[in-house]
Design a protein around this motif. Structure first.
Motif, short mmCIF file in Angstrom:
data_model
loop_
_atom_site.label_atom_id
_atom_site.label_comp_id
_atom_site.label_asym_id
_atom_site.label_seq_id
_atom_site.Cartn_x
_atom_site.Cartn_y
_atom_site.Cartn_z
N GLU B 78 1.10 -1.03 -0.20
CA GLU B 78 -0.24 -0.09 -0.31
C GLU B 78 1.12 1.25 0.13
N GLY B 79 1.99 1.40 0.75
CA GLY B 79 2.80 2.43 0.79
C GLY B 79 3.19 2.90 2.56
N TYR B 80 4.31 3.60 2.71
CA TYR B 80 4.15 4.47 4.30
C TYR B 80 3.05 4.63 4.11
N ARG B 81 2.86 3.83 5.66
CA ARG B 81 1.19 5.03 6.48
C ARG B 81 1.75 6.72 6.87
N PRO B 82 2.87 6.81 6.72
CA PRO B 82 3.03 8.63 7.04
C PRO B 82 2.72 9.35 5.85
N LEU B 83 3.92 8.60 4.92
CA LEU B 83 3.57 8.94 3.75
C LEU B 83 2.06 9.69 3.45
N ARG B 84 1.04 8.33 2.86
CA ARG B 84 0.23 8.19 2.69
C ARG B 84 -0.94 9.20 3.35
N ASP B 85 -0.37 9.63 5.03
CA ASP B 85 -1.50 10.23 5.68
C ASP B 85 -0.79 12.00 5.46
N TRP B 86 0.17 12.11 5.00
CA TRP B 86 0.30 13.79 4.75
C TRP B 86 -0.29 13.25 3.59
N LEU B 87 -0.52 12.76 2.59
CA LEU B 87 -1.45 12.60 1.28
C LEU B 87 -3.11 12.83 1.36
N VAL B 88 -3.39 12.04 2.23
CA VAL B 88 -4.83 12.18 2.82
C VAL B 88 -5.49 14.11 3.31
N THR B 89 -4.12 14.64 3.61
CA THR B 89 -4.38 15.92 4.22
C THR B 89 -4.41 16.73 2.76
N ARG B 90 -2.94 16.47 1.83
CA ARG B 90 -2.67 17.17 0.43
C ARG B 90 -4.08 17.15 -0.27
N MET B 91 -5.07 15.94 -0.48
CA MET B 91 -5.80 15.23 -0.70
C MET B 91 -6.96 16.69 -0.34
N ALA B 92 -7.31 16.76 0.69
CA ALA B 92 -8.51 17.56 1.47
C ALA B 92 -8.08 18.69 1.23
N SER B 93 -7.13 19.05 0.76
CA SER B 93 -6.47 20.36 0.41
C SER B 93 -7.59 20.92 -1.02
N LEU B 94 -7.16 19.67 -1.42
CA LEU B 94 -7.53 19.53 -3.00
C LEU B 94 -9.38 19.73 -3.48
N GLY B 95 -10.05 19.38 -2.15
CA GLY B 95 -11.35 18.95 -2.02
C GLY B 95 -11.73 17.61 -2.29
N VAL B 96 -10.83 17.04 -2.20
CA VAL B 96 -10.90 15.31 -1.89
C VAL B 96 -10.63 15.24 -0.48
N PRO B 97 -11.55 14.67 0.56
CA PRO B 97 -11.91 14.33 1.54
C PRO B 97 -11.71 13.27 1.22
N CYS B 98 -10.74 11.63 2.23
CA CYS B 98 -10.56 10.41 1.88
C CYS B 98 -9.86 10.38 2.97
N THR B 99 -9.74 8.71 3.08
CA THR B 99 -8.97 8.05 3.78
C THR B 99 -7.83 7.48 4.01
N ALA B 100 -6.43 6.76 4.48
CA ALA B 100 -4.99 6.12 3.82
C ALA B 100 -5.65 4.96 2.41
N ASP B 101 -7.00 4.52 3.06
CA ASP B 101 -7.33 3.28 2.33
C ASP B 101 -7.42 3.92 0.94
#
Lengths: 412, 412
Positions: B78-101
């Motif tokens: 799946e990938g390194y969890r802290p990076l996936r978590d960072w991307l969750v925040t990044r995607m939220a800032s683009l209008g995409v609420p999501c989770t690491a899954d």
């Protein structure tokens, strides 16, 4: 605006997606990350043996001075030229004279297996594999929807029989896949005559041979056996007229987390794989190839000597413990290298049931052998890895395993 | 022993191998590595802008202390969890609420395109793509033997017409592939209404949408347009009921040589892609994901601001030079971001012939546009990249290009 429901994804997926299933074993192994479990399950190197300091220095050096731009930039799909040149020397030392044009850098040898499945297998074709074989090879090839037929243990089947079976399934035999040294999962090594027989069969069938050499450097005793590729060169005169495709890896010698492996083969194969890699992920990480090159150039042999020493002790401890604690009717392989010992239980026993019992009663983990068989046979087998446990834990773990196999909890 | 001849490899290769051909352009571009050529050809970032020092520090830190074993070890697909978590925040800032899954880490967004072709395309299926579109997407999808139909420029074709065309080719439409922001090769951005029309069409056809967001962060003017995925969530209520699969990359913001990108999509898609990645290369390099996480966490926005500033100046310089030096009958796009300007020559002109002439007479390089069209049309187009040349070189290079297009060598 329409409110879309959750999509019916399976009807959009390609037919091949049906063969991408979660491995029961891998799912199970996720549960094993508990400190009180003695695990012989994971087929991974001991991280304590990684040359972390050498990698740190190599990376720091790559990211300073003139190379820093190149280290972080796109690079060619073939791979970092100094690393390919180093591998030319390494392959020569294994009896494989070649040039950099015979080398492609991949993201681990797993990627090489995926690419080779992609290059050779049209849906319905047949791949010859070991019974058992490396689970990851089956997973990589499955994406291309092949049938499997049995390569090893070598029997007396004729080329015509293999050919006929493949034709009945609507395709043709495309390659024989073999792990020649200290195979995952059995730990066994194919002696030179068996390698010659595989080449004979491949020649008769006019198919490729994929040689998985992931464990090749991890020999703890006995003499090296020439790679299938070296034997093939002896027959055909030059690497460019061989049918054998050698897949190497730095994962078991330097470190797996950088994802660097290689393919060494005839130029027509390499040039097609280069195009495939360009289309699939452009190239393996530039910086990682530079770091692997530096660390390998500075001390590949010393690193290999260090890990051989450690793993040899663990193999010896596990073989000794098996002799001490296993009941009658249980047999196992005596590998000359690698990370694995393969255990065969009495016919009536089931490795998966044993694992469930073992985890519950004794907190010992291993991999049931069934997953390594393309036809789901081999229920009475299991794979033990000795790479990540010290001698004391190996003795204790095998003692417990012996108790579980006996079906009781009394000490041996 | 037999002496094997050189093998007849093509008869062993899968049918898909026929579609893996060397790109004329890429072959040509290999010749351009000459210091006196002003190149607008490569679609690569300027290495002078890479945060090499930050990566050096991040790597050194990952390889010391407690993390060093993990940094060099196998890790989850799946990938390194802290990076996936960072991307969750990044995607939220683009209008995409999501989770690491909803996040899978890939080896660059090129790998995401390969995996998505693999996941969706059975031989004979149809993919909708731009006319022109990203050459690398065509190369990735080609391995799965699809037909292509035209998504953009958006016309008035009905869903029934697309469906019928695909059926006539023996398959079904599986996805629409679109680069929404500052597309490679045109530099153009799809306005929100065009994005809605793509989602409408995809809904009618009941297909997936692949959003290639490789250049999304490189905006130099104007307001951000919500990603297709954000618009899809607004329709369907949650990421897990969307049909849009977002492919992101750190290659254009932090550095391409580490090969780190990501896919953000509904869980049923991600879970299938995770299995595919496990089978194809196990996981992207652990250390690289850790380093990207550290550098992104510490200064993604500052890094993006820095490169935007530089590339904006180069875009402005190229647009200004084009106005100054291009003759009548030549038109070009005015991108709000990215790396590319797309030039349309008079109908009778041929981009490939122009490149040969340009290299010979003026030592200026660019990419002829034909390769970006699935049907080989677009001979009178070309792609200019402004990312790697400074303003002075841009002015000089476009001046020379103007002379070549005029067909004479007299200064403008």
């Amino acid at each position: 605006m329409d409110i879309a429901p959750g999509l019916d994804w399976p009807h959009l997926f390609a037919t091949r997606a049906e063969r991408m299933k979660a491995s029961e074993i891998r799912e199970l192994l996720k549960l094993l990350d508990q400190p009180d479990v003695i695990s012989f399950a994971g087929g991974i190197p001991d991280p304590a043996l990684f040359p972390a300091q050498a990698f740190g220095a190599a990376l720091t050096s790559a990211l300073s001075g003139d190379s820093k731009g190149a280290a972080l930039q796109y690079s060619v799909s073939e791979g970092y030229r100094p690393l390919r040149d180093w591998l030319v020397t390494r392959m020569a030392s294994l009896g494989v004279p070649c040039t950099a044009d015979n080398i492609l850098i991949t993201s681990g040898s797993q990627q090489a297996l995926d690419y080779l499945g992609k290059l050779f297998l049209t849906k319905g074709d047949t791949a010859l594999v070991g019974w058992p074989t490396y689970l990851g090879a089956l997973q990589a090839f499955n994406a291309y929807e092949p049938y499997y037929d049995r390569l090893t243990p070598l029997g007396n089947r004729s080329a015509a029989d293999y050919r006929e079976t493949a034709r009945a399934n609507g395709g043709q035999v495309k390659f024989a896949y073999a792990s020649a040294d200290f195979a995952n999962p059995t730990g066994e090594t194919l002696p030179a005559p068996a390698r010659e027989r595989i080449l004979d069969l491949a020649t008769e069938l006019d198919i490729a041979v994929i040689e998985d050499a992931a464990y090749q450097s991890l020999r703890y005793e006995g003499d090296e056996v020439p790679p299938l590729l070296a034997l093939d060169i002896a027959r055909s005169g030059s690497i460019n007229t061989t049918r054998t495709i050698y897949c190497g890896s730095f994962s078991k010698t330097l470190a797996p987390g950088l994802r660097v492996g290689w393919v060494c083969a005839a130029e027509p194969v390499i040039s097609k794989l280069v195009l495939m890699k360009q289309a699939a992920d452009l190239h393996s990480a530039t910086l990682n190839q530079m770091a692997i090159h530096t660390v390998a150039s500075d001390g590949f042999e010393a690193q290999v000597a260090k890990i051989r020493e450690t793993y040899r002790g663990r193999r010896d401890a596990m073989l000794s413990a098996l002799r001490t604690y296993m009941p009658e009717g249980v047999s196992w392989t005596k590998p000359d290298g690698g990370m694995f010992i393969w255990v065969t239980l009495p016919e009536h026993m089931d490795g998966a049931a044993l694992l469930a019992e073992s985890l519950k009663a004794e907190r010992v983990a291993f991999v049931p052998g069934k997953a390594f068989f393309a036809d789901g046979s081999g229920a009475n087998t299991l794979r033990l890895s000795f790479s990540c446990a010290n001698e004391t834990m190996i003795d204790e773990g095998i003692k417990r395993l012996g108790r579980v196999i006996r079906g009781g909890k009394t000490p041996a």
